[in-house]
Design an enzyme around this catalytic site. Structure first.
Site, PDB file in Angstrom:
ATOM      1  CG  ASN A 100     -11.384   1.130   3.964  1.00  0.00           C
ATOM      2  OD1 ASN A 100     -10.282   1.614   4.234  1.00  0.00           O
ATOM      3  ND2 ASN A 100     -11.569   0.305   2.944  1.00  0.00           N
ATOM      4  CE  LYS A 154       1.681   8.438  -5.525  1.00  0.00           C
ATOM      5  NZ  LYS A 154       0.665   8.860  -4.587  1.00  0.00           N
ATOM      6  CE1 TYR A 181     -11.496   3.349  -4.965  1.00  0.00           C
ATOM      7  CE2 TYR A 181     -12.288   2.898  -2.748  1.00  0.00           C
ATOM      8  CZ  TYR A 181     -11.802   2.451  -3.963  1.00  0.00           C
ATOM      9  OH  TYR A 181     -11.617   1.112  -4.184  1.00  0.00           O
ATOM     10  CB  THR A 191      -0.961   0.043   1.210  1.00  0.00           C
ATOM     11  OG1 THR A 191      -0.209   0.013   2.411  1.00  0.00           O
ATOM     12  CG2 THR A 191      -1.930  -1.133   1.192  1.00  0.00           C
TER      13      THR A 191
HETATM   14  N1  ACO Z   1      -2.163   4.450   5.211  1.00  0.00           N
HETATM   15  C1  ACO Z   1      -2.902   5.578   5.038  1.00  0.00           C
HETATM   16  N2  ACO Z   1      -3.373   5.987   3.808  1.00  0.00           N
HETATM   17  C2  ACO Z   1      -3.101   5.224   2.756  1.00  0.00           C
HETATM   18  C3  ACO Z   1      -2.361   4.012   2.877  1.00  0.00           C
HETATM   19  C4  ACO Z   1      -1.877   3.640   4.173  1.00  0.00           C
HETATM   20  N3  ACO Z   1      -1.163   2.505   4.364  1.00  0.00           N
HETATM   21  N4  ACO Z   1      -2.263   3.446   1.671  1.00  0.00           N
HETATM   22  C5  ACO Z   1      -2.918   4.244   0.787  1.00  0.00           C
HETATM   23  N5  ACO Z   1      -3.444   5.304   1.449  1.00  0.00           N
HETATM   24  C6  ACO Z   1      -4.284   6.355   0.799  1.00  0.00           C
HETATM   25  C7  ACO Z   1      -3.872   7.741   1.184  1.00  0.00           C
HETATM   26  O1  ACO Z   1      -4.941   8.608   0.890  1.00  0.00           O
HETATM   27  C8  ACO Z   1      -2.708   7.991   0.244  1.00  0.00           C
HETATM   28  O2  ACO Z   1      -2.453   9.350   0.022  1.00  0.00           O
HETATM   29  P1  ACO Z   1      -1.213  10.056   0.771  1.00  0.00           P
HETATM   30  O3  ACO Z   1      -0.023   9.170   0.532  1.00  0.00           O
HETATM   31  O4  ACO Z   1      -1.143  11.391   0.120  1.00  0.00           O
HETATM   32  O5  ACO Z   1      -1.601  10.086   2.232  1.00  0.00           O
HETATM   33  C9  ACO Z   1      -3.193   7.366  -1.052  1.00  0.00           C
HETATM   34  O6  ACO Z   1      -4.050   6.279  -0.642  1.00  0.00           O
HETATM   35  C10 ACO Z   1      -1.990   6.852  -1.808  1.00  0.00           C
HETATM   36  O7  ACO Z   1      -2.332   6.452  -3.103  1.00  0.00           O
HETATM   37  P2  ACO Z   1      -1.660   5.138  -3.691  1.00  0.00           P
HETATM   38  O8  ACO Z   1      -0.224   5.001  -3.288  1.00  0.00           O
HETATM   39  O9  ACO Z   1      -1.949   5.077  -5.156  1.00  0.00           O
HETATM   40  O10 ACO Z   1      -2.544   4.035  -2.946  1.00  0.00           O
HETATM   41  P3  ACO Z   1      -2.291   2.481  -2.853  1.00  0.00           P
HETATM   42  O11 ACO Z   1      -1.296   2.007  -3.851  1.00  0.00           O
HETATM   43  O12 ACO Z   1      -2.062   2.146  -1.436  1.00  0.00           O
HETATM   44  O13 ACO Z   1      -3.748   1.894  -3.269  1.00  0.00           O
HETATM   45  C11 ACO Z   1      -5.638   1.107  -1.968  1.00  0.00           C
HETATM   46  C12 ACO Z   1      -4.901   2.324  -2.554  1.00  0.00           C
HETATM   47  C13 ACO Z   1      -6.040   0.198  -3.119  1.00  0.00           C
HETATM   48  C14 ACO Z   1      -6.882   1.649  -1.253  1.00  0.00           C
HETATM   49  C15 ACO Z   1      -4.701   0.323  -1.018  1.00  0.00           C
HETATM   50  O14 ACO Z   1      -4.219   1.187  -0.008  1.00  0.00           O
HETATM   51  C16 ACO Z   1      -5.362  -0.865  -0.352  1.00  0.00           C
HETATM   52  O15 ACO Z   1      -5.346  -1.969  -0.891  1.00  0.00           O
HETATM   53  N6  ACO Z   1      -5.955  -0.630   0.844  1.00  0.00           N
HETATM   54  C17 ACO Z   1      -6.613  -1.692   1.592  1.00  0.00           C
HETATM   55  C18 ACO Z   1      -7.821  -2.251   0.852  1.00  0.00           C
HETATM   56  C19 ACO Z   1      -8.934  -1.225   0.676  1.00  0.00           C
HETATM   57  O16 ACO Z   1      -9.279  -0.469   1.559  1.00  0.00           O
HETATM   58  N7  ACO Z   1      -9.523  -1.251  -0.537  1.00  0.00           N
HETATM   59  C20 ACO Z   1     -10.719  -0.460  -0.855  1.00  0.00           C
HETATM   60  C21 ACO Z   1     -11.935  -1.236  -0.435  1.00  0.00           C
HETATM   61  S1  ACO Z   1     -13.446  -0.573  -1.126  1.00  0.00           S
HETATM   62  C22 ACO Z   1     -13.560  -1.239  -2.673  1.00  0.00           C
HETATM   63  O17 ACO Z   1     -12.747  -2.070  -3.036  1.00  0.00           O
HETATM   64  C23 ACO Z   1     -14.630  -0.789  -3.598  1.00  0.00           C
END
Ligand code: ACO
Length: 143
Positions: A111, A82, A118, A79
């Protein structure tokens, strides 16, 4: 499975999470869903790989000009990398080709990671259904 536990422990009970994973993420169930998606051509699964290891996926379906983003999950260690953004961009490219003008999704209101992700990607909250927020993103599609 790993991502589901990481995301929802603290939101759902352990029992609920285990049951959900058993019912929705068994290999058989997933293979069925992928096969149906390929057959009907109305849903897509895209995987993200580190070398040959699957580290995340996105699953969405298209119905007319509306898409529903059903699942986007990464392994916890991947996570904030990107990868989620790249999966969503690729999904949106495919949606665009299908003439989609609106994408909807349901995300649990507790969440925070999902909701903030999003919001940053242009989705806005349209309402709620139980504990889930209904989020929508509009696209301009010339098709
Ligand atoms: N802690 C806090 N915020 C996070 C984290 C983390 N570990 N990971 C991603 N984010 C959020 C923040 O808003 C972050 O922005 P910031 O860095 O400016 O604070 C932003 O996402 C970063 O974007 P990416 O790097 O592109 O995100 P990532 O590659 O992590 O993908 C995703 C996002 C898919 C939500 C991933 O974090 C994940 O798998 N999370 C757990 C599963 C989840 O919640 N999925 C959504 C369920 S709802 C549905 O599927 C319809």
């Amino acid at each position: 499975m790993e991502s589901w536990r990481w995301t929802y422990s603290g939101i759902y009970t352990e029992d609920f999470i285990s049951n959900w994973i058993r019912e929705n993420y068994s290999k058989t169930r997933l293979l069925q869903q992928i096969a149906m998606a390929q057959l009907r051509k109305d849903a897509f699964f895209l995987g993200a790989f580190d070398s040959s290891k699957l580290v995340g996926f996105i699953h969405f379906r298209v119905s007319g000009s509306t898409a529903e983003l059903l699942r986007l999950y990464l392994k916890p260690d991947y996570t904030r990398s990107k990868i989620g953004s790249k999966l969503l961009e690729e999904a949106e490219r495919l949606m665009d080709r299908s003439g989609v003008t609106e994408c909807i999704l349901y995300v649990h209101s507790s969440n925070n990671i999902g909701v903030s992700f999003y919001q940053k990607k242009g989705f806005f909250c349209k309402g709620n259904e139980g504990d889930d927020l209904i989020m929508v993103k509009k696209y301009r599609n010339q098709k």
